[in-house]
Design an enzyme around this catalytic site. Structure first.
Site, PDB file in Angstrom:
ATOM      1  N   ALA A 111       0.872  -1.172   0.000  1.00 32.26           N
ATOM      2  CA  ALA A 111       0.000   0.000   0.000  1.00 32.26           C
ATOM      3  C   ALA A 111       0.910   1.223   0.000  1.00 32.26           C
ATOM      4  O   ALA A 111       2.075   1.137   0.387  1.00 32.26           O
ATOM      5  CB  ALA A 111      -0.890  -0.025   1.231  1.00 32.26           C
ATOM      6  N   GLY A 132       0.610  -4.899   1.127  1.00 32.38           N
ATOM      7  CA  GLY A 132      -0.613  -4.927   0.323  1.00 32.38           C
ATOM      8  C   GLY A 132      -0.407  -5.573  -1.044  1.00 32.38           C
ATOM      9  O   GLY A 132      -1.350  -6.102  -1.637  1.00 32.38           O
TER      10      GLY A 132
HETATM   11  N1  CO8 Z   1       4.534   3.227  -0.897  1.00 30.82           N
HETATM   12  C1  CO8 Z   1       4.889   4.389  -1.493  1.00 30.82           C
HETATM   13  N2  CO8 Z   1       6.009   4.524  -2.221  1.00 30.82           N
HETATM   14  C2  CO8 Z   1       6.803   3.445  -2.376  1.00 30.82           C
HETATM   15  C3  CO8 Z   1       6.478   2.193  -1.781  1.00 30.82           C
HETATM   16  C4  CO8 Z   1       5.282   2.107  -1.023  1.00 30.82           C
HETATM   17  N3  CO8 Z   1       4.865   0.962  -0.460  1.00 30.82           N
HETATM   18  N4  CO8 Z   1       7.469   1.331  -2.091  1.00 30.82           N
HETATM   19  C5  CO8 Z   1       8.362   1.993  -2.847  1.00 30.82           C
HETATM   20  N5  CO8 Z   1       7.956   3.262  -3.024  1.00 30.82           N
HETATM   21  C6  CO8 Z   1       8.643   4.339  -3.770  1.00 30.82           C
HETATM   22  C7  CO8 Z   1       9.854   4.834  -3.020  1.00 30.82           C
HETATM   23  O1  CO8 Z   1       9.490   5.751  -2.024  1.00 30.82           O
HETATM   24  C8  CO8 Z   1      10.661   5.452  -4.150  1.00 30.82           C
HETATM   25  O2  CO8 Z   1      10.087   6.700  -4.470  1.00 30.82           O
HETATM   26  P1  CO8 Z   1      11.041   8.014  -4.582  1.00 30.82           P
HETATM   27  O3  CO8 Z   1      11.919   7.726  -5.754  1.00 30.82           O
HETATM   28  O4  CO8 Z   1      10.056   9.120  -4.807  1.00 30.82           O
HETATM   29  O5  CO8 Z   1      11.789   8.086  -3.302  1.00 30.82           O
HETATM   30  C9  CO8 Z   1      10.376   4.507  -5.336  1.00 30.82           C
HETATM   31  O6  CO8 Z   1       9.159   3.808  -4.983  1.00 30.82           O
HETATM   32  C10 CO8 Z   1      11.469   3.484  -5.550  1.00 30.82           C
HETATM   33  O7  CO8 Z   1      11.694   2.795  -4.329  1.00 30.82           O
HETATM   34  P2  CO8 Z   1      13.121   2.703  -3.611  1.00 30.82           P
HETATM   35  O8  CO8 Z   1      14.005   3.826  -4.028  1.00 30.82           O
HETATM   36  O9  CO8 Z   1      12.878   2.523  -2.145  1.00 30.82           O
HETATM   37  O10 CO8 Z   1      13.669   1.354  -4.251  1.00 30.82           O
HETATM   38  P3  CO8 Z   1      14.741   0.350  -3.606  1.00 30.82           P
HETATM   39  O11 CO8 Z   1      15.126  -0.595  -4.700  1.00 30.82           O
HETATM   40  O12 CO8 Z   1      15.821   1.085  -2.913  1.00 30.82           O
HETATM   41  O13 CO8 Z   1      13.911  -0.470  -2.492  1.00 30.82           O
HETATM   42  C11 CO8 Z   1      12.009  -1.658  -1.615  1.00 30.82           C
HETATM   43  C12 CO8 Z   1      12.847  -1.288  -2.854  1.00 30.82           C
HETATM   44  C13 CO8 Z   1      12.842  -2.535  -0.677  1.00 30.82           C
HETATM   45  C14 CO8 Z   1      10.790  -2.422  -2.083  1.00 30.82           C
HETATM   46  C15 CO8 Z   1      11.615  -0.365  -0.866  1.00 30.82           C
HETATM   47  O14 CO8 Z   1      11.031   0.549  -1.818  1.00 30.82           O
HETATM   48  C16 CO8 Z   1      10.616  -0.564   0.224  1.00 30.82           C
HETATM   49  O15 CO8 Z   1      10.965  -1.044   1.288  1.00 30.82           O
HETATM   50  N6  CO8 Z   1       9.333  -0.206  -0.010  1.00 30.82           N
HETATM   51  C17 CO8 Z   1       8.292  -0.281   0.968  1.00 30.82           C
HETATM   52  C18 CO8 Z   1       7.809  -1.701   1.131  1.00 30.82           C
HETATM   53  C19 CO8 Z   1       6.783  -1.797   2.227  1.00 30.82           C
HETATM   54  O16 CO8 Z   1       7.038  -1.558   3.384  1.00 30.82           O
HETATM   55  N7  CO8 Z   1       5.569  -2.200   1.852  1.00 30.82           N
HETATM   56  C20 CO8 Z   1       4.472  -2.397   2.762  1.00 30.82           C
HETATM   57  C21 CO8 Z   1       3.686  -1.161   2.901  1.00 30.82           C
HETATM   58  S1  CO8 Z   1       2.467  -1.267   4.193  1.00 30.82           S
HETATM   59  C22 CO8 Z   1       1.199  -2.101   3.486  1.00 30.82           C
HETATM   60  O17 CO8 Z   1       1.254  -2.523   2.380  1.00 30.82           O
HETATM   61  C23 CO8 Z   1       0.000  -2.270   4.334  1.00 30.82           C
HETATM   62  C24 CO8 Z   1      -1.154  -2.890   3.565  1.00 30.82           C
HETATM   63  C25 CO8 Z   1      -2.390  -2.869   4.350  1.00 30.82           C
HETATM   64  C26 CO8 Z   1      -2.941  -1.490   4.445  1.00 30.82           C
HETATM   65  C27 CO8 Z   1      -4.035  -1.455   5.403  1.00 30.82           C
HETATM   66  C28 CO8 Z   1      -4.807  -0.182   5.340  1.00 30.82           C
HETATM   67  C29 CO8 Z   1      -4.482   0.775   6.404  1.00 30.82           C
END
Ligand code: CO8
Length: 260
Positions: free
Chosen positions: A66, A111
């Site tokens: 998400a 998500g």
């Molecule tokens: N949300 C928003 N933006 C994201 C997300 C995300 N989940 N994942 C990646 N991005 C964005 C980054 O912020 C970045 O944007 P910017 O260039 O503007 O900074 C771009 O995508 C590229 O990402 P990275 O530079 O971080 O890429 P890396 O290769 O360095 O890392 C990862 C890749 C490891 C996947 C890293 O991006 C990461 O850890 N992402 C978050 C993963 C995460 O924690 N996901 C779970 C989110 S919580 C959730 O899903 C809850 C679901 C239930 C919701 C319930 C309702 C309340």
């Protein structure tokens, strides 16, 4: 219908639905969830679509969760609404008569993994990483992940994955029974489309009733499930698909199903 964050391409009964926000690793914000709900409804009632493959745009991610940037400032009320909205999409996918194959081409996190788990089964790239990082963000999976994962792989493995927030490889996900098959990246989508084509060539009512029998039967006692299966089996004998399927076998020709 045109979508801002989704791509849909249909060929020979198979629709490829792509979440297309690669700059955010295809993260699910409210707008994407609204579009997914509309797209699934549209695909379910399109007679030209008999199977769907769902994937993420770009080389890196299926869906990285998400949208954390959107969730960061949410109130408790907004968080609850957002979870309900996501759950609505997951339930729509589970209930739709058309099968959906998740094509996990990279990160499937939070998500994103919940979206994949709501599909009928998962194929993954050897490069994919799967996990539930929610506890590292101070929350829990909220789009059905605690429920679907524990039902799929059992409580112990679900506990480990969800309590640690650690990512696992596609190979481990295969061993744990989360994904059905792992492919080299370049073979993943073609293989998924081939499987989808096999589904699309079968009797659509048979496929839809089988999905219904399996999904609903899992919530019944075995005896009720058997009874339910028999009643659906009987109903299929009132359809032209059953006459066509069995008639074609007897006449040694390929069946032409109409989904009626
Ligand atoms: N949300 C928003 N933006 C994201 C997300 C995300 N989940 N994942 C990646 N991005 C964005 C980054 O912020 C970045 O944007 P910017 O260039 O503007 O900074 C771009 O995508 C590229 O990402 P990275 O530079 O971080 O890429 P890396 O290769 O360095 O890392 C990862 C890749 C490891 C996947 C890293 O991006 C990461 O850890 N992402 C978050 C993963 C995460 O924690 N996901 C779970 C989110 S919580 C959730 O899903 C809850 C679901 C239930 C919701 C319930 C309702 C309340």
């Amino acid at each position: 219908m045109d979508f801002k964050n989704l791509l849909i391409e249909t060929a020979a009964g198979v629709a490829t639905l792509t979440v297309n926000r690669p700059e955010s690793l295809n993260a699910l914000n409210s707008e994407v969830l609204t579009e997914l709900a509309s797209a699934l409804y549209q695909l379910e009632y399109d007679p030209a679509v008999r199977a769907v493959v769902l994937t993420g745009a770009g080389e890196k991610a299926f869906v990285a969760g998400a949208d954390i940037k959107e969730m960061a400032a949410m109130s408790s009320f907004e968080g609850h609404q957002f979870a309900l909205k996501g759950q609505h999409v997951m339930m729509a996918m589970e209930k739709m008569k058309t099968p959906v194959i998740a094509v996990v081409n990279g990160f499937a996190l939070g998500g994103g993994l919940e979206l994949a788990l709501a599909c009928d089964f998962i194929y993954a790239s050897a490069r994919a990483k799967l996990g539930f990082p929610e506890v590292t963000l101070g929350v829990i999976p909220g789009f059905g992940g605690t429920q679907n994962l524990a039902r799929l792989i059992g409580k112990s493995k679900a506990n480990e994955l969800i309590f640690t927030g650690k990512m696992i490889t596609a190979e481990k996900a295969l061993a744990w029974g989360i994904v059905n098959e792992v492919f080299p990246p370049e073979e993943l989508l073609p293989q998924a489309k081939e499987t989808a084509a096999a589904i699309a060539g079968a009797g659509p009512l048979g496929v839809a009733y089988a999905k219904n029998a399996i999904a609903n039967g899992l919530n019944m006692t075995k005896e009720d499930g058997f009874r339910y299966e028999a009643s659906l089996f009987g109903v299929l004998f009132s359809t032209s698909d059953q006459k066509e399927g069995m008639g074609a076998f007897v006449e040694k020709r390929k069946a032409e199903f109409k989904g009626r």
